[in-house]
Write an enzyme that holds these catalytic residues in place. Structure first.
Site, PDB file in Angstrom:
ATOM      1  N   ASP A  80       0.773  -1.268   0.476  1.00 56.33           N
ATOM      2  CA  ASP A  80      -0.344   0.144  -0.126  1.00 56.33           C
ATOM      3  C   ASP A  80       1.097   1.169  -0.223  1.00 56.33           C
ATOM      4  O   ASP A  80       2.023   1.503   0.585  1.00 56.33           O
ATOM      5  CB  ASP A  80      -0.972   0.474   0.941  1.00 56.33           C
ATOM      6  CG  ASP A  80      -1.775  -0.961   1.474  1.00 56.33           C
ATOM      7  OD1 ASP A  80      -2.035  -1.583   0.011  1.00 56.33           O
ATOM      8  OD2 ASP A  80      -1.418  -1.716   2.175  1.00 56.33           O
ATOM      9  N   ASP A  82       0.924   5.192   1.260  1.00 58.48           N
ATOM     10  CA  ASP A  82       0.117   6.777   1.425  1.00 58.48           C
ATOM     11  C   ASP A  82       1.044   8.038   1.152  1.00 58.48           C
ATOM     12  O   ASP A  82       2.058   7.961   1.263  1.00 58.48           O
ATOM     13  CB  ASP A  82       0.051   5.891   2.970  1.00 58.48           C
ATOM     14  CG  ASP A  82       0.102   5.146   3.496  1.00 58.48           C
ATOM     15  OD1 ASP A  82      -1.656   4.678   2.325  1.00 58.48           O
ATOM     16  OD2 ASP A  82      -0.360   4.660   4.498  1.00 58.48           O
ATOM     17  N   ASP A 180       4.610   7.096  15.536  1.00 55.77           N
ATOM     18  CA  ASP A 180       4.976   5.937  16.227  1.00 55.77           C
ATOM     19  C   ASP A 180       6.339   5.794  16.714  1.00 55.77           C
ATOM     20  O   ASP A 180       6.997   5.959  17.141  1.00 55.77           O
ATOM     21  CB  ASP A 180       4.726   4.778  16.842  1.00 55.77           C
ATOM     22  CG  ASP A 180       4.257   4.367  15.140  1.00 55.77           C
ATOM     23  OD1 ASP A 180       4.632   4.436  13.980  1.00 55.77           O
ATOM     24  OD2 ASP A 180       2.606   3.660  15.109  1.00 55.77           O
TER      25      ASP A 180
END
Length: 503
Positions: A80, A82, A180
């Site tokens: 994927d 982003d 994170d």
């Protein structure tokens, strides 16, 4: 017990309302050129590049971000892509013909390319600001229980410091600081072919080290699901969790109790679909997360049940899942969950049958009990439950190979999933492998061969009942000889109107 432990944790270390926790270190912007980062541009999806280009042509900043950059640095083709930008969700949506704003906790835009099964979604997020805890509004409860209090608010935390809303926009340097792990906080510009790195993510990727940005305990408190993400990334990437990042995990794990069940369920599915499901289970055990975190996994990871057959069965299922992911084949969550809960269903089904219930309704009732006990009321349960139910309900039907039943069964839409489940049971020694071989040949055969297989099945079933070897002809019945009557006796019978015995 767990709630008391959570309260104890919060009393010791949660920042009090109205007091600032202090902003974490923002890092320093470093632009790394291609000759240093070595990303192969051919691995980048052109649709992601198109999104970046559309945004930059409109005057905004835009980069490929997160896991895609990490995978590109490791020489892998990302699954994927982003994109992160300084354009707001509304500004992003206005630039694309098929774009949809989704989410409440984090508002993002899905830009859709293609249609049907071949469609692809590029997820676009707006750079987010790093906001002090004292600047966030605090509410009691979670996303479900505090809906009315959350309405219209952009930055909200609960009593434990967990972020419930995070839609305050800011500069890229703050967006990087609020991510994170260092390896997920890099930005790739496919036009200039540079990587923007604020927190030594490239260095950590080369060292195969998973390191939290900022204070790990505070970051886990903001979002306890980061505990699961740490385990997942460590298993998926084969990285070591850095000592300071690892140390608070077991202590902070009770905070997962307050995460909505649907979100925890989604995280569990991701954990099992990494292509390293078995390694993920070992990571959960290693960090003391094998009990009480995922109700479904409790059945599998419970040490007291290691030798009742279920662990072997589930390990075979997860090994098969890992193989399929490695081969680029699709993996159905319903099949994985059906495998993980099958012995739970068997136990309840057997108890009901022993109580005198008819097998078919007993199986249906056992399935419903397992759904309620292990899955609960989660988003998407309906479709998952339907697929799992079909897989389970097919299993007794595979034992019946007479009449028109097999012809009907092979035409079922979920037959292949049900058969794969049967084959898994055969591999685990739960059913005869010959049964799985028979169904495989039957499903692939033309009609004349199917008739032969049905006859073979009839002989095999008869052999089991009589103790003969399958395929052996039954011994011929001894022909009964009729006693020939004397002629006079027959004539007398005929005279009385009786039918004489035939020769």
């Amino acid at each position: 017990m767990i709630k008391k432990l959570i309260s104890k944790l919060l009393g010791k270390s949660a920042p009090a309302a109205g007091k600032t926790a202090g902003k974490r270190h923002l890092g320093k912007r470093v632009e790394v050129p291609k000759n240093e980062h070595g990303i192969d541009r051919s691995l980048v999806d052109e649709r992601a590049v198109k999104v970046v280009q559309t945004l930059t042509d409109a005057g905004y900043e835009a980069y490929i971000v997160g896991g895609a950059v990490r995978d590109l640095l490791l020489g892998k083709r990302p699954k994927d892509f982003d994109v992160a930008t300084n354009a707001t969700p509304e500004q992003v949506k206005a630039l694309f013909r098929r774009a949809f704003i989704i989410g409440r906790r984090f508002r993002i835009v899905h830009v859709v390319f293609g249609r049907g099964r071949d469609h692809e979604v590029i997820e676009v997020s707006t750079f987010r600001a790093q906001v002090d805890a004292s600047e966030a509004e605090q509410v009691n409860g979670n996303e479900k229980t505090a809906k009315s209090e959350l309405a219209g608010k952009s930055h909200v935390v609960d009593a434990s410091g967990r972020v419930l809303r995070d839609n305050v926009w800011g500069p890229q340097i703050e967006d990087a600081a609020r991510r994170d792990f260092t390896i997920n906080a890099m930005y790739y510009d496919p036009q200039r072919e540079i990587v923007v790195d604020y927190h030594h993510g490239i260095r950590d990727a080369k060292k195969r080290l998973l390191r939290m940005i900022g204070d790990p305990e505070q970051r886990y408190r903001e979002d306890p699901v980061r505990i699961i993400r740490a385990v997942r990334f460590a298993a998926k990437l084969g990285f070591e969790i850095e000592a300071k990042t690892r140390e608070p995990i077991a202590r902070m794990a009770p905070l997962l109790e307050n995460v909505p069940a649907s979100r925890m369920f989604d995280e569990m599915i991701k954990l099992l679909q990494t292509g390293h499901a078995l390694a993920s289970l070992e990571q959960l055990r290693a960090h003391g997360l094998h009990r009480g975190v995922f109700p479904i996994l409790d059945v599998v990871l419970d040490e007291t049940r290691r030798h009742d057959g279920r662990e072997k069965f589930v390990r075979l299922a997860l090994a098969d899942t890992d193989r399929r992911v490695a081969e680029g084949k699709p993996v159905a969550p319903s099949f994985m969950l059906a495998a993980m809960l099958w012995h739970d269903v068997l136990d309840r089904w057997e108890r009901r049958r022993q109580q005198g219930e008819h097998p078919f309704p007993a199986l249906q009732a056992a399935i419903e009990e397992v759904f309620d006990a292990r899955i609960g009321d989660i988003s998407g349960r309906g479709k998952l439950a339907a697929d799992m139910r079909e897989i389970w309900m097919m299993q007794p039907r595979f034992e019946k190979r007479a009449g028109n039943g097999p012809m009907v069964l092979v035409e079922q839409p979920r037959f292949r999933a049900g058969f794969d489940f049967l084959r898994l049971r055969a591999e685990a020694g739960e059913v005869d492998e010959a049964l799985a071989r028979w169904w495989e040949e039957f499903s692939l055969a033309e009609m004349p061969r199917r008739r032969e297989l049905l006859e073979l099945a009839r002989q095999q079933d008869q052999a089991r009942r009589t103790g003969d070897k399958p395929g052996e002809a039954a011994p011929a019945k001894k022909r009964r000889r009729r006693r020939r009557k004397p002629a006079g006796e027959g004539a007398a019978a005929a005279a009385d109107g009786a039918v004489p015995a035939s020769d």
